[in-house]
Scaffold this motif. Structure first.
Motif, PDB file in Angstrom:
ATOM      1  N   ALA A 117      -6.119   0.455  -2.722  1.00  0.00           N
ATOM      2  CA  ALA A 117      -4.902   1.259  -2.884  1.00  0.00           C
ATOM      3  C   ALA A 117      -4.367   1.185  -4.304  1.00  0.00           C
ATOM      4  CB  ALA A 117      -3.837   0.800  -1.893  1.00  0.00           C
ATOM      5  N   ILE A 127       0.835  -1.205   0.000  1.00  0.00           N
ATOM      6  CA  ILE A 127       0.000   0.000   0.000  1.00  0.00           C
ATOM      7  C   ILE A 127       0.866   1.250   0.000  1.00  0.00           C
ATOM      8  CG2 ILE A 127      -1.592   1.366   1.407  1.00  0.00           C
ATOM      9  CD1 ILE A 127      -2.921  -1.277   2.228  1.00  0.00           C
ATOM     10  N   LEU A 131      -5.805  -3.358   0.009  1.00  0.00           N
ATOM     11  CA  LEU A 131      -4.783  -3.282  -1.029  1.00  0.00           C
ATOM     12  C   LEU A 131      -5.406  -3.122  -2.418  1.00  0.00           C
ATOM     13  CD1 LEU A 131      -1.912  -3.293  -1.987  1.00  0.00           C
ATOM     14  CD2 LEU A 131      -1.860  -5.789  -1.748  1.00  0.00           C
ATOM     15  N   TYR A 153      -6.691   2.766   3.703  1.00  0.00           N
ATOM     16  CA  TYR A 153      -7.739   2.299   2.798  1.00  0.00           C
ATOM     17  C   TYR A 153      -8.655   1.266   3.428  1.00  0.00           C
ATOM     18  CZ  TYR A 153      -5.012   4.667  -0.781  1.00  0.00           C
ATOM     19  OH  TYR A 153      -4.337   5.620  -1.495  1.00  0.00           O
TER      20      TYR A 153
END
Length: 445
Positions: free
Chosen positions: A160, A132, A157, A442
Motif C-alpha cells: 500500500a 492502508i 501495508l 492489498y
C-alpha cells in the motif's frame, strides 16, 4: 457497526470528498521559535488513537517546526476530549486561533483534504487497516510499532505504501538514538570481528486472554475498538482501555495490557522485539530479510528461543548475564564477535574495547518524528521505513508462531513463505480472516 459498514462500502477511501481548508482557523502565515512558515510549507497532522502513546506522539510532533495539528480520532470520547483540550492549549500558546476537530471513526478524518499526515497509535490489530486506508487517502503515515499484528498485514501495508507513493515512518524510535546508531556502525564495520551470536533480552510471548468481563462504559465504543478481530472470548475490561478519571486527564491503571494477550497482541515479543530485533537486524545488515529458522525455548532441550540466519549467525532471546551493573535484567542487546563484544540498551553502550564507544552521545540528535517530517518534505525514505518495520515484525510473529506450535518453523525471507509447512501458514499470526465488514486491501493469500 451499521454506520461504519456504510462508510467503508461507500467510500472505499478513493475519491474522498474534501472538507477543505475552510475547517482551519489558523493565520495565513505563522512562526515557530521565531521561524516563519508560509501556508504552502506547513504540514498538517491528524491523529488516530489518542491514548498514552498517541499523546506522546502529539507532543513529539508539536515540537517539530512547521507543523499544525487539527484533528484527532478515538473510539473513547474522554480521550477525544483530552486531545482537543491539549491541542487547543498548544495552539493558543503558539499564538494561533485554536481549533481541533475530533472524530469517533477515522474515515471522517481521512476524508479531510487539508490533512497531509496521520499519526497512528491504535492497538496493534488496527494498525494495518488505518495505515492502508490513510495511504489510499494520500496521507503520509507515522505508525507506531510493531508495524502490524500479523505477517500478512505487514506485507499488505508495504504494498500500500509503495503503490500510493507514501512516506511511512515506523515508530521504532531507537533507530534515531545515537547509542544504537553507534552500535550498528561498529558491528557493520567489523570492529568486534565477525558476529557469531547475538543475545537479545525482550521478555515473554503473549498468553491467552484471561481478564474478567466488565460492563462497557458509555463513553467507549468497544465494538469499534475490536474492529476486524475475530476473538469471541475477548470482552471489555478497563485494563484493555485504561479510563481517564481524574482532573489531570491522565489514564489510571496499567499501560494497555491488550499487548500481552494472544488474541489482541504479540506480548513482549512484539512489543520490545519491535525495538531490539530492529536494531539487531540493522547491525547485521539484514533489514528487509531475516532468520531462516525459529526454534522455541524448550524444544529438544533448547534453552532459549533461538533464531538462525542463513549465514550461521544465531540470535537468542535471553536474560543477558552481566549485562549492566546498575540494571542486570535490563532489556537490551549483546553482539558477540570473534574480536570482542558490544552491549547496547537505551541510554547505555559498552564494548570490550572501551575506546570504540568512548564519549558516545545518548539519545537522538534529530528526533525520530523530526526525521519523519524532514522526509515528508524531501519525499525520501525515513530512518525506519515500512520495509524495515515489515521484516522486524515478521521476526516477532515467527517467534510466537514457533512458540505456540511448540516446534521449529522455517521461513524463506526471499519468498516470504513457509515452504510446505501448511500448519504454520494457517496460523493466525500469518493471516486471519477479518470479521465482517472488514477486509484487508492489498492482500491476496
Amino acid at each position: 457497526m451499521e454506520k461504519q459498514t456504510k462508510k467503508m462500502n461507500r467510500r472505499e477511501f478513493l475519491g474522498l470528498s474534501a472538507l477543505g481548508l475552510a475547517s482551519l482557523t489558523i493565520l495565513p502565515s505563522w512562526s515557530v521559535n521565531g521561524q516563519k512558515y508560509a501556508p504552502s510549507d506547513r504540514i498538517v497532522f491528524g491523529f488516530i488513537g489518542l491514548g498514552r502513546q498517541g499523546m506522546s506522539d502529539f507532543y513529539s510532533a508539536s515540537n517539530c517546526p512547521g507543523i499544525q495539528i487539527v484533528a484527532g480520532c478515538d473510539v473513547d470520547a474522554l480521550k477525544r476530549e483530552r486531545f482537543m483540550k491539549r491541542v487547543t492549549e498548544w495552539q493558543k500558546k503558539a499564538g494561533w486561533n485554536p481549533r481541533c476537530d475530533t472524530y469517533e471513526f477515522y474515515e471522517e478524518l481521512l476524508d479531510r483534504k487539508d490533512i497531509d499526515v496521520v499519526s497512528i497509535a491504535t492497538p496493534d490489530h488496527w494498525h494495518a487497516l488505518a495505515a492502508i486506508h490513510a495511504c489510499q487517502a494520500s496521507k503520509d503515515v507515522y505508525l507506531q510499532k510493531p508495524l502490524t499484528y500479523t505477517i500478512s498485514e505487514s506485507i499488505a501495508l508495504v504494498r500500500a505504501v509503495r503503490a500510493n507513493d507514501r512516506v511511512l515512518q515506523v515508530g521504532s524510535q531507537q533507530r534515531s538514538d545515537r547509542e544504537f546508531q553507534r552500535a550498528i556502525e561498529l558491528v557493520r564495520a567489523g570492529a568486534i570481528g565477525h558476529i557469531e551470536s547475538v543475545q537479545v533480552h525482550i521478555g515473554e510471548p503473549p498468553k491467552p486472554f484471561d481478564l474478567p468481563e466488565v460492563p462497557v462504559p458509555p463513553y467507549l465504543n468497544f465494538n469499534a475498538w475490536m474492529g476486524p478481530l475475530t476473538s469471541p472470548n475477548v470482552h471489555y475490561h478497563p485494563d484493555m482501555c485504561p479510563p481517564i478519571d481524574n482532573p489531570e486527564m491522565e489514564e489510571k491503571g496499567p499501560w494497555a495490557v491488550w499487548r500481552y494477550y494472544r488474541e489482541t497482541g504479540n506480548g513482549l515479543t512484539g512489543d520490545w522485539g519491535a525495538h531490539h530485533y530492529d536494531i539487531t537486524q540493522a547491525a547485521l545488515g539484514m533489514d528487509g530479510s531475516g532468520p531462516v529458522e525459529y526454534i522455541p525455548a524448550g524444544y529438544n532441550g533448547t534453552k532459549y528461543c533461538t533464531m538462525k540466519y542463513a549465514d550461521g549467525t544465531v540470535v537468542t532471546e535471553q536474560v543477558i548475564e552481566n549485562f549492566r551493573k546498575d540494571n542486570p535484567n535490563e532489556l537490551g542487546i549483546k553482539f558477540i564477535g570473534t574480536k570482542g563484544w558490544l552491549k547496547v540498551a537505551r541510554g547505555y553502550i559498552e564494548c570490550s574495547d572501551p575506546s570504540l564507544v568512548k564519549d558516545t552521545p545518548m539519545g537522538a540528535e534529530v528526533s525520530h518524528m523530526q526525521n519523519f517530517v524532514n522526509c515528508i518534505r524531501s519525499r525520501r525514505n525515513p530512518i525506519a521505513p515500512v520495509e524495515v518495520g515489515c521484516s522486524t515484525n515478521i521476526m516477532c510473529c515467527l517467534n510466537n508462531i514457533a512458540h505456540e506450535l511448540g516446534r521449529p518453523v522455517k521461513w524463506d525471507p526471499a519468498t516470504l513463505s513457509f515452504g510446505d509447512d501448511e500448519e504454520a501458514a494457517n496460523h493466525r499470526l500469518y493471516y486471519y480472516k477479518y470479521r465482517n465488514p472488514y477486509t484487508l486491501p492489498y492482500w491476496d493469500k
